[in-house]
Design a protein around this motif. Structure first.
Motif, PDB file in Angstrom:
ATOM      1  N   LEU A 208      -5.472  15.069   9.302  1.00  0.00           N
ATOM      2  CA  LEU A 208      -6.339  13.799   8.133  1.00  0.00           C
ATOM      3  C   LEU A 208      -5.145  13.197   7.383  1.00  0.00           C
ATOM      4  N   GLY A 209      -4.056  14.351   7.175  1.00  0.00           N
ATOM      5  CA  GLY A 209      -2.463  13.968   6.185  1.00  0.00           C
ATOM      6  C   GLY A 209      -2.656  12.275   6.986  1.00  0.00           C
ATOM      7  N   GLU A 210      -2.183  13.297   8.573  1.00  0.00           N
ATOM      8  CA  GLU A 210      -1.031  12.730   8.765  1.00  0.00           C
ATOM      9  C   GLU A 210      -1.559  10.936   8.954  1.00  0.00           C
ATOM     10  N   LEU A 211      -2.918  10.756   8.733  1.00  0.00           N
ATOM     11  CA  LEU A 211      -3.409   9.491   9.602  1.00  0.00           C
ATOM     12  C   LEU A 211      -2.991   8.674   8.640  1.00  0.00           C
ATOM     13  N   MET A 212      -3.234   9.274   6.589  1.00  0.00           N
ATOM     14  CA  MET A 212      -2.777   8.085   5.625  1.00  0.00           C
ATOM     15  C   MET A 212      -2.106   8.614   5.512  1.00  0.00           C
TER      16      MET A 212
ATOM     17  N   GLU B 129      -3.230   3.431  17.138  1.00  0.00           N
ATOM     18  CA  GLU B 129      -4.311   2.504  17.294  1.00  0.00           C
ATOM     19  C   GLU B 129      -4.498   2.388  15.945  1.00  0.00           C
ATOM     20  N   GLN B 130      -5.055   1.689  15.239  1.00  0.00           N
ATOM     21  CA  GLN B 130      -5.838   1.765  13.552  1.00  0.00           C
ATOM     22  C   GLN B 130      -7.070   2.166  13.179  1.00  0.00           C
ATOM     23  N   LEU B 131      -7.330   3.294  13.563  1.00  0.00           N
ATOM     24  CA  LEU B 131      -8.169   4.053  13.430  1.00  0.00           C
ATOM     25  C   LEU B 131      -8.763   3.252  11.805  1.00  0.00           C
ATOM     26  N   LEU B 132      -8.213   3.508  11.058  1.00  0.00           N
ATOM     27  CA  LEU B 132      -9.021   2.718   9.525  1.00  0.00           C
ATOM     28  C   LEU B 132      -7.774   1.875   8.944  1.00  0.00           C
ATOM     29  N   PRO B 133      -8.543   0.730   8.766  1.00  0.00           N
ATOM     30  CA  PRO B 133      -8.031  -0.561   8.413  1.00  0.00           C
ATOM     31  C   PRO B 133      -7.116  -0.210   7.395  1.00  0.00           C
ATOM     32  N   ARG B 134      -5.725  -0.603   7.441  1.00  0.00           N
ATOM     33  CA  ARG B 134      -4.586  -0.311   6.491  1.00  0.00           C
ATOM     34  C   ARG B 134      -4.509  -1.212   5.391  1.00  0.00           C
ATOM     35  N   SER B 135      -4.638  -2.050   5.487  1.00  0.00           N
ATOM     36  CA  SER B 135      -5.984  -2.738   3.755  1.00  0.00           C
ATOM     37  C   SER B 135      -7.031  -1.247   2.924  1.00  0.00           C
ATOM     38  N   TRP B 136      -7.539  -1.230   3.547  1.00  0.00           N
ATOM     39  CA  TRP B 136      -8.653   0.167   3.034  1.00  0.00           C
ATOM     40  C   TRP B 136      -7.662   1.323   2.827  1.00  0.00           C
ATOM     41  N   VAL B 137      -6.744   2.076   3.761  1.00  0.00           N
ATOM     42  CA  VAL B 137      -6.408   2.894   3.004  1.00  0.00           C
ATOM     43  C   VAL B 137      -4.518   2.302   2.248  1.00  0.00           C
ATOM     44  N   ALA B 138      -4.464   1.480   2.363  1.00  0.00           N
ATOM     45  CA  ALA B 138      -3.604   0.940   0.089  1.00  0.00           C
ATOM     46  C   ALA B 138      -4.416   0.315  -0.593  1.00  0.00           C
ATOM     47  N   GLU B 139      -5.715   0.310  -0.004  1.00  0.00           N
ATOM     48  CA  GLU B 139      -6.975   0.583  -1.443  1.00  0.00           C
ATOM     49  C   GLU B 139      -7.589   2.026  -2.126  1.00  0.00           C
ATOM     50  N   MET B 140      -7.505   2.541  -1.187  1.00  0.00           N
ATOM     51  CA  MET B 140      -7.412   3.844  -0.649  1.00  0.00           C
ATOM     52  C   MET B 140      -6.491   4.926  -2.425  1.00  0.00           C
ATOM     53  N   VAL B 141      -5.483   4.033  -2.227  1.00  0.00           N
ATOM     54  CA  VAL B 141      -4.137   4.570  -2.560  1.00  0.00           C
ATOM     55  C   VAL B 141      -3.895   4.287  -4.272  1.00  0.00           C
ATOM     56  N   LYS B 142      -4.764   3.064  -4.076  1.00  0.00           N
ATOM     57  CA  LYS B 142      -3.929   2.046  -5.777  1.00  0.00           C
ATOM     58  C   LYS B 142      -4.586   2.311  -6.615  1.00  0.00           C
ATOM     59  N   PRO B 143      -3.946   2.605  -7.988  1.00  0.00           N
ATOM     60  CA  PRO B 143      -5.266   2.953  -9.312  1.00  0.00           C
ATOM     61  C   PRO B 143      -6.071   2.990  -9.125  1.00  0.00           C
ATOM     62  N   SER B 144      -7.472   3.021  -9.772  1.00  0.00           N
ATOM     63  CA  SER B 144      -8.555   2.652 -10.336  1.00  0.00           C
ATOM     64  C   SER B 144      -7.903   2.150 -11.716  1.00  0.00           C
ATOM     65  N   PRO B 145      -8.082   1.011 -11.879  1.00  0.00           N
ATOM     66  CA  PRO B 145      -8.661   0.599 -14.088  1.00  0.00           C
ATOM     67  C   PRO B 145      -7.953   1.464 -15.219  1.00  0.00           C
ATOM     68  N   LYS B 146      -9.461   2.341 -14.618  1.00  0.00           N
ATOM     69  CA  LYS B 146     -10.175   3.425 -15.409  1.00  0.00           C
ATOM     70  C   LYS B 146      -9.354   5.001 -15.229  1.00  0.00           C
ATOM     71  N   SER B 147      -8.558   4.518 -14.241  1.00  0.00           N
ATOM     72  CA  SER B 147      -7.461   6.099 -14.016  1.00  0.00           C
ATOM     73  C   SER B 147      -6.813   6.025 -13.515  1.00  0.00           C
ATOM     74  N   PRO B 148      -5.768   5.832 -13.705  1.00  0.00           N
ATOM     75  CA  PRO B 148      -3.779   5.530 -13.283  1.00  0.00           C
ATOM     76  C   PRO B 148      -3.951   6.248 -11.676  1.00  0.00           C
ATOM     77  N   HIS B 149      -4.488   7.658 -11.858  1.00  0.00           N
ATOM     78  CA  HIS B 149      -4.162   8.648 -10.676  1.00  0.00           C
ATOM     79  C   HIS B 149      -5.417   9.298 -10.079  1.00  0.00           C
TER      80      HIS B 149
ATOM     81  N   ARG C 105     -15.270   7.777  15.690  1.00  0.00           N
ATOM     82  CA  ARG C 105     -14.538   6.977  15.300  1.00  0.00           C
ATOM     83  C   ARG C 105     -13.387   7.595  14.410  1.00  0.00           C
ATOM     84  N   LEU C 106     -13.607   8.761  14.469  1.00  0.00           N
ATOM     85  CA  LEU C 106     -12.113   9.485  13.473  1.00  0.00           C
ATOM     86  C   LEU C 106     -11.691  10.667  14.171  1.00  0.00           C
ATOM     87  N   PHE C 107     -12.658  11.713  13.747  1.00  0.00           N
ATOM     88  CA  PHE C 107     -12.422  13.492  14.204  1.00  0.00           C
ATOM     89  C   PHE C 107     -12.409  13.396  16.220  1.00  0.00           C
ATOM     90  N   ASP C 108     -13.125  12.841  16.836  1.00  0.00           N
ATOM     91  CA  ASP C 108     -12.427  12.722  18.436  1.00  0.00           C
ATOM     92  C   ASP C 108     -11.643  12.021  18.328  1.00  0.00           C
TER      93      ASP C 108
END
Length: 377
Positions: free
Chosen positions: A266-270, A279-299, A230-233
């Protein structure tokens, strides 16, 4: 004006001119070595000599530690690539904690497949006993390092830390069992506490989602096959090597190995929001979640470091010198896959720098990044 006054003016101007001619002026920069010039490609996307010099400084300046590999990619093309002595494009570099971001990608694919839910209680069997407060820990809490579990990443002495005990001492044979057994020390979601043990719990959840078998080999095969298919190959990451513990759990917080070019993929995929060649290897919405600040840690997002101010004097990146939309995979001793979508950049730096050296090295890395203007993407 009398003759005497005119003569004084002429003498003054002459003296000023002679002084100017004799002044040293700005110091000339030393010539670039052949190795420095060769590191920069025709697709640099920045002034070639300036980029060559900044890259060279990462490898040669005192006080930065040892840079073993550097790749700068601009708009999907290699702008600069260089390796230290005894390292090359075929060297597999250990991820250390960069692996956490890869584990989050796998969890995102399982969420996208409908096999896991981000805000549902984490499916950890031992937490589901009646009255166990850990039953309220969600997958999001784990991904944002807000589980509330008594996990200590660093200790003094080091062998007292939860990470060392899990990886090398009493937890090494079944790391997930050790990590999930730890008691709560805070309400789920109440505080940020960075923890490799937490990521191993996520890796175990992935294994149990992909197979019902408790056989270590079956667990290893299920996770490895899923990640490769699903990812590396899909990305052409032929070098990626995964490590598992004796129970078959992926050591998803710290032990993956790949070439610098494969880490860059992997960086380019992100950077491209999970898309690769249409081809959408990762859901676009998931990448958005990955780079959204946590409520307890903005970084911090989902197992991913963000280039956003955190109100603290020290920061793992450089929010004062690059767009706040940038983010990074970060590993122990100075491993970075830094991504800045606004600049069209992916920068991979791999090497060995202690805590003090990393501070200086990061500023030098920022010098490279600053050669590329933000384009407001």
């Amino acid at each position: 004006m009398n003759l005497r006054s005119r003569s004084l003016i002429v003498l003054t101007l002459a003296a000023t001119s002679l002084a100017a001619c004799g002044s040293p002026g700005p110091a000339e920069e030393p010539p670039l070595s052949e190795e420095a010039v060769a590191a920069v490609t025709e697709n640099a996307g920045a002034p070639a000599k300036a980029l060559a010099r900044e890259v060279d400084d990462l490898f040669t300046m005192e006080g930065l530690g040892e840079t073993r590999a550097l790749i700068v990619m601009k708009d999907g093309k290699i702008a600069a690539e260089r390796y230290g002595e005894d390292y090359d494009a075929d060297t597999r570099f250990v991820s250390w904690s960069m692996a956490k971001t890869v584990t989050a990608m796998m969890i995102g694919q399982l969420v996208g497949d409908g096999l896991l839910r981000l805000d549902a209680p984490a499916p950890v069997p031992r937490w589901q006993r009646s009255g166990d407060p850990r039953a309220d820990i969600t997958l999001r809490h784990l991904l944002q390092m807000r589980s509330g579990l008594e996990h200590t990443e660093a200790g003094d002495p080091p062998y007292e830390s939860g990470e060392v005990r899990m990886l090398f001492l009493d937890g090494r044979d079944d790391m997930a069992d050790y990590a999930t057994a730890q008691p709560p020390e805070a309400e789920p979601g109440a505080k940020f506490e960075y923890s490799s043990n937490t990521t191993v719990i996520l890796a175990d959840i992935a294994a149990r989602t992909l197979t019902e078998s408790s056989d270590p080999e079956a667990r290893r095969r299920a996770v490895s096959d899923y990640l490769h298919a699903r990812l590396f190959d899909q990305l052409g990451m032929d070098s990626m090597t995964l490590e598992f513990d004796r129970s078959g759990t992926l050591i998803g917080g710290s032990l993956m190995h790949a070439t610098a070019r494969d880490w860059a993929k992997l960086g380019e995929l992100m950077r491209l929001k999970g898309s690769h060649r249409g081809e959408q290897l990762l859901p676009r919405s998931w990448v958005a979640e990955m780079v959204k600040p946590s409520p307890k840690s903005p970084h911090y997002g989902l197992q991913t470091w963000l280039n956003r101010p955190n109100g603290e004097p020290e920061h793992p990146l450089f929010p004062d010198r690059a767009p706040h939309s940038a983010f990074s995979m970060i590993g122990h001793m100075g491993q970075y896959v830094f991504v800045s979508p606004e600049q069209g950049l992916t920068v991979v730096r791999l090497g060995h720098s202690n805590a003090e050296e990393r501070k200086a090295m990061l500023q030098q890395l920022a010098d490279v990044v600053e050669l590329y203007p933000a384009e407001g993407r």
